[in-house]
Design a protein around this motif. Structure first.
Motif, PDB file in Angstrom:
ATOM      1  N   UNK A 122       0.831  -1.209   0.000  1.00  0.00           N
ATOM      2  CA  UNK A 122       0.000   0.000   0.000  1.00  0.00           C
ATOM      3  C   UNK A 122       0.863   1.255   0.000  1.00  0.00           C
ATOM      4  N   UNK A 123       1.942   1.263   0.789  1.00  0.00           N
ATOM      5  CA  UNK A 123       2.827   2.428   0.833  1.00  0.00           C
ATOM      6  C   UNK A 123       3.505   2.660  -0.515  1.00  0.00           C
ATOM      7  N   UNK A 124       4.010   1.587  -1.110  1.00  0.00           N
ATOM      8  CA  UNK A 124       4.678   1.728  -2.411  1.00  0.00           C
ATOM      9  C   UNK A 124       3.705   2.197  -3.488  1.00  0.00           C
ATOM     10  N   UNK A 125       2.453   1.729  -3.414  1.00  0.00           N
ATOM     11  CA  UNK A 125       1.453   2.159  -4.392  1.00  0.00           C
ATOM     12  C   UNK A 125       1.183   3.658  -4.279  1.00  0.00           C
ATOM     13  N   UNK A 126       1.103   4.143  -3.034  1.00  0.00           N
ATOM     14  CA  UNK A 126       0.888   5.582  -2.835  1.00  0.00           C
ATOM     15  C   UNK A 126       2.072   6.380  -3.366  1.00  0.00           C
TER      16      UNK A 126
END
Length: 294
Positions: free
Chosen positions: A36-40
């Motif tokens: 989720x962090x990398x996607x953001x």
């Protein structure tokens, strides 16, 4: 379109300092959090955390996103609660802010509402007018009891007058002022004063100081305080006399005397209820507002 779940994951990592700590709090595995962090970061082309062996430190972009994400997630929670409460009027959490003067009124309304709507719960916040205006603006509270004047010019704010205050001196029975039925500014100028003062903005403190100045007097201000308990404690310790606005009939404090100051009656301000206008359409909050302004 921004999705709330990745933002909630980001917020948890930010608050707990690492993906592993956040995963324990959220009861989910670490890979979904990392993803989720990398996607953001990929979506916006920014770096939200500086990663090292010592942990994860938020970047400037990360700190900005945290503030905005916190507001958005809080608003989403409120919308969910309000929509569930529509048409019921007896469920949900009512978040009320109040200045010291409004505490007795808040207590009375909470008691009334709890007896009529047992499933209501309350989140109560106390502070000065500026602080409560900020909480209302950030949607941390639903309504607040505050003093006029307000520091905001928000056109969406509804204002309902509740009561007019009056000025009182708070002193020990052995004080030199205790022999008088009323107190003058000249008498107060000879005493160490403890005054009510807002943390920010123009208010009672500034008005009182102007009145002393117009009378050609220079008061001895020992201290200013933003809440009544602090003032009361200093007076009990014999450090000075308190000067503050109170509601009529609510000016008794245990072993302290309270005396009127007629010259300051025009300075005493109103206690008002403020809330955002759209809350009038919420059944639950209409019930609460009506309890304060029958």
């Amino acid at each position: 379109m921004i999705k709330l779940k990745p933002l909630s994951y980001f917020k948890a990592v930010f608050e707990h300092g690492s993906i592993s700590a956040a995963s324990e709090v959220l009861f989910i595995a670490q890979p979904p959090l990392s993803k989720a962090l990398h996607q953001l970061e990929d979506e916006w082309g920014v770096k939200l955390f500086d990663r090292s062996s010592r942990g994860m430190a938020p970047t400037e972009e990360g700190m900005y996103l945290y503030r905005r994400a916190s507001d958005l997630l809080q608003l989403a929670t409120e919308i969910d609660e309000e929509m569930q409460a529509f048409g019921e009027g007896s469920r949900g959490v009512v978040r009320i802010g109040t200045v010291s003067m409004g505490i007795p009124k808040v207590a009375a309304v909470v008691k009334l509402l709890k007896s009529e709507h047992p499933q209501l719960t309350f989140s109560l916040h106390q502070g000065d007018t500026g602080y409560l205006e900020e909480l209302l603006e950030r949607r941390r509270i639903d309504l607040a009891l505050v003093h006029l004047p307000l520091t905001t010019s928000d056109e969406e704010l509804s204002i309902q007058p509740l009561a007019r205050s009056c000025f009182r001196v708070m002193c020990l029975p052995e004080s030199s002022l205790a022999q008088h039925k009323t107190v003058t500014l000249e008498q107060l100028a000879d005493c160490p004063l403890i005054l009510m003062r807002r943390k920010s903005g123009f208010g009672v403190y500034d008005n009182v100081m102007q009145f002393f100045s117009k009378a050609g007097l220079k008061p001895q201000v020992l201290a200013d305080a933003s809440d009544v308990p602090m003032m009361k404690y200093l007076v009990e310790q014999g450090m000075g006399v308190g000067l503050l606005p109170v509601l009529s009939g609510e000016s008794e404090w245990d072993n302290l005397l309270t005396l009127p100051v007629p010259e300051l009656e025009s300075v005493a301000d109103d206690l008002v209820l403020i809330y955002r206008s759209h809350h009038e359409f919420s059944t639950m909050l209409r019930t609460v507002i009506k309890a304060f302004t029958p």
